[in-house]
Design a protein around this motif. Sequence first.
Motif, PDB file in Angstrom:
ATOM      1  N   ASP A 554       6.661  -4.854 -12.480  1.00 31.34           N
ATOM      2  CA  ASP A 554       5.351  -5.411 -12.830  1.00 31.34           C
ATOM      3  C   ASP A 554       4.895  -6.368 -11.747  1.00 31.34           C
ATOM      4  OD1 ASP A 554       5.279  -4.168 -15.443  1.00 31.34           O
ATOM      5  OD2 ASP A 554       6.801  -5.646 -16.042  1.00 31.34           O
ATOM      6  N   SER A 555       3.577  -6.616 -11.710  1.00 30.01           N
ATOM      7  CA  SER A 555       3.048  -7.605 -10.779  1.00 30.01           C
ATOM      8  C   SER A 555       3.597  -8.983 -11.116  1.00 30.01           C
ATOM      9  CB  SER A 555       1.519  -7.632 -10.838  1.00 30.01           C
ATOM     10  OG  SER A 555       0.982  -6.393 -10.433  1.00 30.01           O
ATOM     11  N   SER A 601       2.243  -7.206  -5.923  1.00 26.47           N
ATOM     12  CA  SER A 601       2.232  -5.934  -6.643  1.00 26.47           C
ATOM     13  C   SER A 601       3.664  -5.553  -7.040  1.00 26.47           C
ATOM     14  CB  SER A 601       1.632  -4.836  -5.761  1.00 26.47           C
ATOM     15  OG  SER A 601       0.339  -5.175  -5.339  1.00 26.47           O
ATOM     16  N   PRO A 602       3.811  -4.609  -7.960  1.00 19.84           N
ATOM     17  CA  PRO A 602       5.160  -4.157  -8.310  1.00 19.84           C
ATOM     18  C   PRO A 602       5.920  -3.657  -7.070  1.00 19.84           C
ATOM     19  CG  PRO A 602       3.572  -3.328  -9.896  1.00 19.84           C
ATOM     20  CD  PRO A 602       2.786  -3.949  -8.791  1.00 19.84           C
TER      21      PRO A 602
END
Length: 612
Positions: A554-555, A601-602
């Motif tokens: 996940d972010s 970002s991921p």
Amino acid sequence: MNPFKLGAHYRGDQHCVFTLWAPLLKQAAVHLIAPADRLIPMIRDERGYWHATITGIEPGALYFYQWDGETDRPDPASYSQPQGVHGPSRVVDHAFAWTDGGWQPPPLPQWVMYELHVGTFTAEGTFDAIIPRLPELRELGVNALELLPVAQFPGERNWGYDGVYPYAAQHSYGGVEGLKRLVAACHREGLAVIMDVVYNHLGPEGNYLWGLGTYFTSQYRTPWGDAVNYDGPHSPGVREYMVGNARYWFETCHCDALRLDAVHAIYDFGARHILAELAEVAADCGQRQGRPCYLIAESDLNDPRIVRTPATGGYGLDGQWSDDFHHALHTVLTGERHGYYADFGALEQLAQAYRRPFVYAWDYSPHRQRFHGDDPGDCPAWRFVVCSQNHDQVGNRALGERLSGLLPFPALKLVAAAVLLSPYLPLLFMGEEYGEPRPFLYFISHGDPALIEGVREGRKKEFAAFHAKGEAPDPQAETTFEDSKLQWELGKRGRQGQLRAFYRELLRLRRELPALAHLDNASLTATIIAPGVLELRRWRDGNRIVAWMNFAADSATVTVEPGVGAWRKVIDSADTTWGGENSGLLPQLPDGSLPDTITLSPYAVVVYTTEI
């Protein structure tokens, strides 16, 4: 030291000197079988070396050694086995038109290693077929080619760790002549050559050394059976056999380094360990040739004595692998915890692996149920080799999956950065730079049906211990080998082309930014600044870098400490150039500080640099 070199040495003018070490034999003879059948008795010296000088012989002649007037066997120090491990040995003329008289390998701290298997690297599977690919590797940023073992093994398909003739380059690869052409081409391209050698065991098929009664000892056991005899009765000849092999790769074949397989399975309790003796030989070869000759050990002992100097109680090797770095990185991204991975899985362990080469440095290992390793703090970071993938970690999976088959595309870029931003020597496994989707499987081509079945059953048991899912392909099947061959064309387009370009850019930054080029654990910090996010800072003179790596799916929005200087972004895996969706992070930070918060970002990594 024995004044005669083992094996058949062609002296020119139809003269060849044969030397066999076999102190327990009562008789020995050279049995020439082609072009004419001749039997020439050998003379034994006081140390158990048998000698014969034969005239009227040319390179290409085929021969056996006859033991005690009864048994014909290939030469243990054969330089060529054109008919396989059970066939006759071939006389080789080692003369070669070398063109690398002025060659000097890059300094070891600058090496970027590329591990490859000759048989699956190209469709042809030969030494010569590698040569046209060398400019691409050089352009990528690789400067050292590591060949998986090429010593003659049974059949034409094998990883190389079943080799039984340490001096004979695999005939199906092109033999010693093909190897020399490859080494010469590598040196022309500015690439050093590392030969993977196996001094802890020989393979099970075609291993006629067992019959000589001196080369192995039941005093110690290895995963392959009795250990090589380095410290028992008759061990001097065994040591000379292996030491001479190292000298052969350095001096006759012009290799720049040897990678010593699994030195933890080498047992020597004599006052001078065989590793120390090998280090002395490498130094002597380097002095004789006017260029350094390196030794790099694979070991799971986490023992810094391997690379410490003799003056500080070490063996004096030039480098060793750090499996802990791989295990920490692999478990954080895959979540796997089986087998030895049970000792890993926390992101803090990866941070620790940046701060020192070993996670376990006399720390308690739950998997081993004992304390493991020692502190390598007195050893330079550039003496340690790290990777995200290698032949063992990929090929010893039941289905041979590479990380490209286990992780999403953004995570492959994160993996590349995690290794190449480290203060250690990086090793890439063939095809990882573009995310090769094909597996690298375990394959053999033995001729003994019982041995084949034994290998199949052994692999099943090994995979059961690792809780492997799926049934492994048959290692004996030719399709298993063919399915492991690289698809080079993939690296030139689409996401795979973007991944390759990302590797190339990271390697450029590693060369050009002083903070990355200087390999030192002391001039860095590695800190977990949020769940799943690791901050790596490195510095050298006035140059500094900061890298934020998000190991989460996940972010992540994280708060960061301001930094002094005008920072510029040098690489961002979320940029569209690299197949990302654009992170929105500023390319320049002219106000003299890092932003208070950033959103990653991921599986993203971003690197900024500044000069102060």
